[in-house]
Design an enzyme around this catalytic site. Structure first.
Site, PDB file in Angstrom:
ATOM      1  CB  SER A   7       3.159 -51.911  -7.690  1.00  0.00           C
ATOM      2  OG  SER A   7       4.215 -51.364  -8.446  1.00  0.00           O
ATOM      3  CG  HIS A  32       1.893 -47.684  -6.730  1.00  0.00           C
ATOM      4  ND1 HIS A  32       1.745 -46.548  -5.964  1.00  0.00           N
ATOM      5  CD2 HIS A  32       3.226 -47.853  -6.906  1.00  0.00           C
ATOM      6  CE1 HIS A  32       2.930 -46.057  -5.677  1.00  0.00           C
ATOM      7  NE2 HIS A  32       3.854 -46.830  -6.247  1.00  0.00           N
ATOM      8  CG  ASP A  34       6.560 -47.826  -8.594  1.00  0.00           C
ATOM      9  OD1 ASP A  34       6.462 -46.942  -7.734  1.00  0.00           O
ATOM     10  OD2 ASP A  34       6.337 -49.027  -8.360  1.00  0.00           O
ATOM     11  CG  MET A  36      11.371 -45.664 -11.380  1.00  0.00           C
ATOM     12  SD  MET A  36      12.146 -47.253 -10.986  1.00  0.00           S
ATOM     13  CE  MET A  36      10.849 -48.031 -10.015  1.00  0.00           C
ATOM     14  CG  HIS A  65       6.254 -43.432  -6.271  1.00  0.00           C
ATOM     15  ND1 HIS A  65       6.865 -44.553  -5.751  1.00  0.00           N
ATOM     16  CD2 HIS A  65       7.006 -42.377  -5.858  1.00  0.00           C
ATOM     17  CE1 HIS A  65       7.933 -44.191  -5.058  1.00  0.00           C
ATOM     18  NE2 HIS A  65       8.044 -42.880  -5.114  1.00  0.00           N
ATOM     19  CG  MET A  67      10.480 -42.986  -7.393  1.00  0.00           C
ATOM     20  SD  MET A  67      10.820 -44.756  -7.182  1.00  0.00           S
ATOM     21  CE  MET A  67       9.400 -45.453  -8.031  1.00  0.00           C
ATOM     22  CG  MET A 133       9.927 -44.692  -1.077  1.00  0.00           C
ATOM     23  SD  MET A 133       8.902 -45.653  -2.228  1.00  0.00           S
ATOM     24  CE  MET A 133      10.046 -46.925  -2.763  1.00  0.00           C
ATOM     25  N   GLY A 138      13.778 -47.605  -6.867  1.00  0.00           N
ATOM     26  CA  GLY A 138      14.445 -47.820  -8.140  1.00  0.00           C
ATOM     27  C   GLY A 138      14.169 -49.156  -8.794  1.00  0.00           C
ATOM     28  CG  PHE A 139      16.092 -51.787  -9.434  1.00  0.00           C
ATOM     29  CD1 PHE A 139      16.150 -52.139 -10.778  1.00  0.00           C
ATOM     30  CD2 PHE A 139      17.020 -50.888  -8.934  1.00  0.00           C
ATOM     31  CE1 PHE A 139      17.137 -51.604 -11.598  1.00  0.00           C
ATOM     32  CE2 PHE A 139      18.005 -50.349  -9.750  1.00  0.00           C
ATOM     33  CZ  PHE A 139      18.060 -50.704 -11.088  1.00  0.00           C
ATOM     34  N   GLY A 141      10.768 -55.892  -6.349  1.00  0.00           N
ATOM     35  CA  GLY A 141      11.191 -57.183  -5.835  1.00  0.00           C
ATOM     36  C   GLY A 141      12.221 -57.139  -4.736  1.00  0.00           C
ATOM     37  CG  ASP A 171       6.091 -48.644  -3.407  1.00  0.00           C
ATOM     38  OD1 ASP A 171       6.242 -49.872  -3.556  1.00  0.00           O
ATOM     39  OD2 ASP A 171       6.226 -47.835  -4.346  1.00  0.00           O
ATOM     40  N   GLY A 172       7.094 -51.165  -1.044  1.00  0.00           N
ATOM     41  CA  GLY A 172       8.366 -51.868  -1.050  1.00  0.00           C
ATOM     42  C   GLY A 172       8.374 -53.069  -0.137  1.00  0.00           C
ATOM     43  N   GLY A 173       8.460 -54.246  -0.706  1.00  0.00           N
ATOM     44  CA  GLY A 173       8.563 -55.457   0.103  1.00  0.00           C
ATOM     45  C   GLY A 173       7.301 -55.840   0.838  1.00  0.00           C
ATOM     46  N   GLY A 193       3.676 -55.193  -5.594  1.00  0.00           N
ATOM     47  CA  GLY A 193       3.931 -55.567  -6.979  1.00  0.00           C
ATOM     48  C   GLY A 193       4.193 -57.040  -7.123  1.00  0.00           C
TER      49      GLY A 193
END
Length: 227
Positions: A7, A32, A34, A36, A65, A67, A133, A138-139, A141, A171-173, A193
């Site tokens: 990402s 990927h 993102d 936003m 993606h 958002m 998700m 939105g952010f 990390g 996606d996420g963590g 990411g």
């Protein structure tokens, strides 16, 4: 097969082309992106111009993606910029079926991003991938939300029950301490990411994360065979 989707949200934008190339050498197979808008989620990132620039820097598929509010208005722009996959949030699409058709009409693979899984049974035959998700969007990390594993498992169960072949993306963590869990819960497309770009060694970190994911996939496969 498990795939790694680096990402660029966590990449160094001053050296974006080099970072993407390094992540590709490390085993990344899809990039990927993102997107936003500061309305649908409380952050602003990038849009079609960056996708267009990325298209010149890599031959890998670009997974966008969205958002954003009113994604239908921007789908043609992402197609023109060179996006290959586009996923939208069902909450942002009053007519989700029409939006997925629009993505496919422009030659891209449609995806949907979900929270509650069972709400989407009717459109699952239409999609190439479903993105779960595992953080609040939105952010970058953020820490992985463990409850997301239940969503991944339920989605994998639904895919089997319905006899479908869509891919399951998360996606996420996604990092070294979570990747085995998400793979064993059913994820195949791993958006990462910070775990790829955060330490400044995208090639090595991508390769290491992908190896851990594939080891977990192998362990799951072996367990299923023994069962």
């Amino acid at each position: 097969m498990v795939e790694l989707l680096p990402s660029i949200l966590s990449a160094d934008f001053a050296h974006l082309a080099d970072q993407v190339t390094a992540a590709e050498r490390g085993g990344g197979t899809v990039i990927h992106v993102d997107v936003m808008d500061g309305h649908f989620v409380p952050n602003i990132t990038l849009g079609p111009p960056v996708v267009k620039s990325l298209r010149k820097a890599t031959s890998l598929p670009l997974d966008c993606h969205l958002m954003i509010e009113n994604p239908n208005e921007f789908i043609p722009d992402f197609a023109s910029a060179g996006a290959d996959w586009v996923s939208v949030h069902y909450e942002a699409c009053p007519h989700l079926h029409r939006t997925l058709q629009l993505i496919a009409h422009h030659g891209m693979k449609p995806g949907v991003v979900i929270n509650p899984v069972d709400f989407l049974i009717e459109i699952l035959p239409m999609v190439h991938h479903v993105l779960i998700m595992s953080v609040n969007p939105g952010f970058g990390g953020q820490e992985f939300i463990p409850f997301s594993l239940n969503k991944l498992r339920r989605l994998a169960e639904l895919r089997g029950e319905l006899g479908l072949a869509f891919k399951i993306e998360v996606d996420g963590g996604v990092a070294h301490d979570t990747v085995a869990q998400v793979v064993q819960a059913g994820a195949e497309l791993l958006v990462a990411g910070n775990a790829v770009f955060g330490a400044g060694h995208p090639e090595q970190d991508a390769r290491s994360l992908l190896a851990a994911a594939r080891q977990a996939a192998g362990e799951l496969e072996g367990h299923q065979v023994r069962s």
